[in-house]
Design a protein around this motif. Structure first.
Motif, PDB file in Angstrom:
ATOM      1  N   PHE A 384       0.811  -1.216   0.000  1.00  0.00           N
ATOM      2  CA  PHE A 384       0.000   0.000   0.000  1.00  0.00           C
ATOM      3  C   PHE A 384       0.850   1.273   0.000  1.00  0.00           C
ATOM      4  O   PHE A 384       0.309   2.376  -0.063  1.00  0.00           O
ATOM      5  N   MET A 385       2.165   1.143   0.105  1.00  0.00           N
ATOM      6  CA  MET A 385       3.020   2.293   0.416  1.00  0.00           C
ATOM      7  C   MET A 385       2.971   3.371  -0.668  1.00  0.00           C
ATOM      8  O   MET A 385       2.870   4.567  -0.365  1.00  0.00           O
ATOM      9  N   ARG A 386       3.037   2.982  -1.915  1.00  0.00           N
ATOM     10  CA  ARG A 386       3.094   3.992  -2.976  1.00  0.00           C
ATOM     11  C   ARG A 386       1.832   4.853  -3.007  1.00  0.00           C
ATOM     12  O   ARG A 386       1.913   6.091  -3.023  1.00  0.00           O
ATOM     13  N   ASN A 387       0.671   4.223  -3.020  1.00  0.00           N
ATOM     14  CA  ASN A 387      -0.565   5.007  -3.070  1.00  0.00           C
ATOM     15  C   ASN A 387      -0.748   5.843  -1.815  1.00  0.00           C
ATOM     16  O   ASN A 387      -1.226   6.986  -1.874  1.00  0.00           O
ATOM     17  N   TYR A 388      -0.393   5.282  -0.661  1.00  0.00           N
ATOM     18  CA  TYR A 388      -0.559   6.021   0.595  1.00  0.00           C
ATOM     19  C   TYR A 388       0.318   7.271   0.603  1.00  0.00           C
ATOM     20  O   TYR A 388      -0.157   8.359   0.979  1.00  0.00           O
ATOM     21  N   MET A 389       1.567   7.143   0.199  1.00  0.00           N
ATOM     22  CA  MET A 389       2.509   8.255   0.320  1.00  0.00           C
ATOM     23  C   MET A 389       2.372   9.268  -0.819  1.00  0.00           C
ATOM     24  O   MET A 389       2.655  10.461  -0.625  1.00  0.00           O
ATOM     25  N   PHE A 390       1.940   8.818  -2.030  1.00  0.00           N
ATOM     26  CA  PHE A 390       2.048   9.697  -3.195  1.00  0.00           C
ATOM     27  C   PHE A 390       0.751   9.890  -3.976  1.00  0.00           C
ATOM     28  O   PHE A 390       0.726  10.723  -4.884  1.00  0.00           O
ATOM     29  N   ASN A 391      -0.292   9.155  -3.658  1.00  0.00           N
ATOM     30  CA  ASN A 391      -1.472   9.212  -4.525  1.00  0.00           C
ATOM     31  C   ASN A 391      -2.760   9.252  -3.701  1.00  0.00           C
ATOM     32  O   ASN A 391      -3.600   8.358  -3.798  1.00  0.00           O
ATOM     33  N   PRO A 392      -2.944  10.290  -2.897  1.00  0.00           N
ATOM     34  CA  PRO A 392      -4.136  10.343  -2.048  1.00  0.00           C
ATOM     35  C   PRO A 392      -5.411  10.560  -2.844  1.00  0.00           C
ATOM     36  O   PRO A 392      -5.378  11.071  -3.967  1.00  0.00           O
ATOM     37  N   ALA A 393      -6.521  10.169  -2.222  1.00  0.00           N
ATOM     38  CA  ALA A 393      -7.836  10.344  -2.838  1.00  0.00           C
ATOM     39  C   ALA A 393      -8.741  11.087  -1.861  1.00  0.00           C
ATOM     40  O   ALA A 393      -8.425  11.238  -0.679  1.00  0.00           O
TER      41      ALA A 393
END
Length: 564
Positions: A384-393
């Protein structure tokens, strides 16, 4: 947020019936007393008396009957985790019977067999306990390699043949949900068996403990379509989805055990005089106690906030899939740290057979190793790290969920793939809620960590290096951990001095993890330089430390003791 004190119990639930049920559980343990609990523990007595009590009070029937299968029934996650915390406060054996019953019921209520659901609900009302037949001696955590077989017969029935290992409640379970493969098709399948059937053999208890963690065999056990819960990809998904919401209970078990240990350790240390001073007057002891208290409060803040997300989960909001393994992994490992630090304070006293601490010291280490090791869960978390750190919704804010409700989505989670596509809200929102010195230091560490990931993130070889990714995952985990703690702290109006002291602990932890990762041979020179920048000291405030120690930590002295 307060530690559980059975003498002054306050349910987090607004439902009066829930509060009364949980109070009755506390009353049963308090009436039993420390001497009897310890005797049963030393003698490794399975908890028949507690199961009889739960039958009389309809405890498991209340906790684990979903809507539609009983009068005013609710599968309410907040109620369940409170029970997990309370039961573990008195010992893992009591929590474990509840935990593996939930695991056993998961494939039933996740499955497609309506008759089996009605049967399970009836057995719950009759006071039954349940089991989850997944792991095998030869394969351990390798659940892909199940040797248990379901063998089709000419008349359309089946024979179940094989063995399972490390199965809680396998000695007395009214129903055991068994994971196997169809011998002809190779498809996964879930079916149910009765531990009292003549073709079911309970071989032994695999552990020298009060819990019964069985090995059992099925010797051509007859199975019909009425016993099959799910098959194919659905069986696989039902297995993982069951573990999703059941492993959540392990964090609350750790909270309960560690809380009891803290009360007892404080009373011992505060009343013991060495070299003309009470043990609690020594600076290192104050630090160990204060760190332990901060860790415990943080464990509760995170775990109960994660419960809100699980209760609000939907097909469009699967953030719980990150928070759940952190409750299982991070919270239980923090519980280990708490008990280890308390053990350093009370020393030899922790080995003595009369106090409760002996139970906590032995059992706290079990929790990170059940329902998937910490390493397995960390492997899940880093997805989950990439979306959590760089791709918020964008998401609507999740409220505190303290009302009685049926958390039905847990039984309809759907396919377990696509974890890398799960989106999260912006963690900066929570970190912007407070302006405290150690939160500011921690935010600086997070910012440097994010820059490291962006400019010198793991390459293809490092991603394949599990040891390296586990170290990186420790840093990422702390970011998520702090976020939910701050969200809950804002809702609970947590004392600012305590909150700043909690992040004093986290700044030191972040630095420790960075130093450990710095030592990994897989690092590049650029990565090592970034990691050195993550090593920071907390903002020192001796006066605040003394206030937290005196008014909140040392104040636990004499607040709770289980009657003899």
């Amino acid at each position: 947020m307060n530690l559980l004190n059975p003498h002054q119990f306050q349910s987090r639930h607004t439902d009066e019936g829930t509060a009364e049920l949980l109070q009755s559980v506390i009353n049963w343990f308090e009436a039993r007393g420390l001497t009897r609990l310890k005797k049963d523990w030393h003698d490794k007595v399975w908890n028949y008396d507690f199961v009889a009590f739960m039958k009389e009070q309809q405890v498991l029937a209340t906790l684990m009957t979903p809507s539609g299968y009983g009068d005013d029934a609710h599968w309410d996650s907040l109620r369940n985790v409170q029970f997990a915390e309370i039961s573990a406060f008195y010992g893992i054996a009591y929590w474990y019977t509840f935990q593996v019953s939930m695991l056993g019921l998961g494939p039933v209520f996740n499955g497609d067999n309506e008759a089996a659901k009605q049967r399970a609900a009836r057995l719950l009302r009759e006071g039954g306990v349940f089991a989850f037949g997944l792991s095998e001696k030869e394969h351990g955590a390798d659940i892909y390699s199940s040797d248990m077989e379901l063998i089709p017969q000419a008349d359309g029935t089946y024979l179940a043949r094989g063995d399972k290992y490390y199965i809680g409640n396998g000695n007395e379970a009214a129903l055991v949900s068994v994971f196997a493969k169809n011998a002809e098709t190779g498809e996964y399948v879930f079916f149910i068996v009765d531990s009292k059937h003549p073709n079911y053999t309970c071989v032994k208890n695999t552990v020298a403990h009060q819990c019964y963690v069985s090995e059992f065999t099925l010797n051509d056990y007859p199975i019909t379509e009425d016993d099959i819960l799910s098959s194919g990809q659905k069986a696989w998904d039902d297995m993982l989805n069951t573990i999703n919401y059941c492993k959540f209970n392990l964090g609350f078990g750790s909270i309960g055990l560690a809380s009891h240990a803290l009360y007892e350790a404080m009373d011992h240390a505060a009343n013991r005089n060495l070299y003309g001073r009470y043990v609690t007057d020594f600076p290192q002891v104050k630090r160990l106690f204060t760190d332990s208290y901060c860790r415990l409060i943080a464990m509760k803040l995170f775990a109960y906030r994660a419960t809100d997300y699980m209760r609000c989960a939907s097909a469009d909001d699967r953030r719980y899939l990150l928070y759940n393994p952190l409750v299982k992994m991070k919270v239980t490992m923090q519980g280990e740290q708490v008990v280890a630090d308390l053990f350093d304070v009370i020393a030899a006293r922790g080995f003595e057979q009369e106090p409760f601490f002996e139970v906590a010291a032995r059992e706290i280490g079990m929790l990170p190793k059940l329902e998937g090791t910490a390493h397995v869960n960390m492997g899940l978390v880093v997805k989950f790290m990439r979306n959590y750190m760089f791709n918020p919704a964008e998401f609507e804010p999740v409220p505190q969920r303290d009302e009685l409700a049926d958390d039905t989505f847990l039984f309809h989670q759907g396919p377990t793939r696509g974890l890398g596509d799960v989106r999260f809200h912006d963690y900066h929102i929570a970190y912007g809620l407070f302006d405290l010195p150690n939160i500011q230091v921690f935010k600086g560490q997070i910012a440097s960590f994010r820059t490291m990931l962006a400019e010198a993130g793991p390459d293809e070889q490092q991603v394949k290096d599990i040891d390296y990714m586990l170290g990186l995952g420790e840093l990422f985990t702390l970011v998520v951990y702090g976020q939910l703690i701050l969200e809950h702290a804002a809702m609970d109006d947590t004392d600012s001095d305590l909150l700043n002291q909690i992040f004093d602990v986290f700044v030191r932890d972040f630095s420790t993890y960075a130093a450990e990762l710095h030592g990994k041979p897989a690092n590049t020179d650029q990565q090592r330089q970034f990691l050195l920048e993550l090593i920071q000291a907390p903002a020192a405030n001796p006066e605040q430390f003394d206030t937290v120690w005196r008014e909140q930590v040392y104040a636990l002295k004499g607040q709770y003791q289980l009657r003899p």
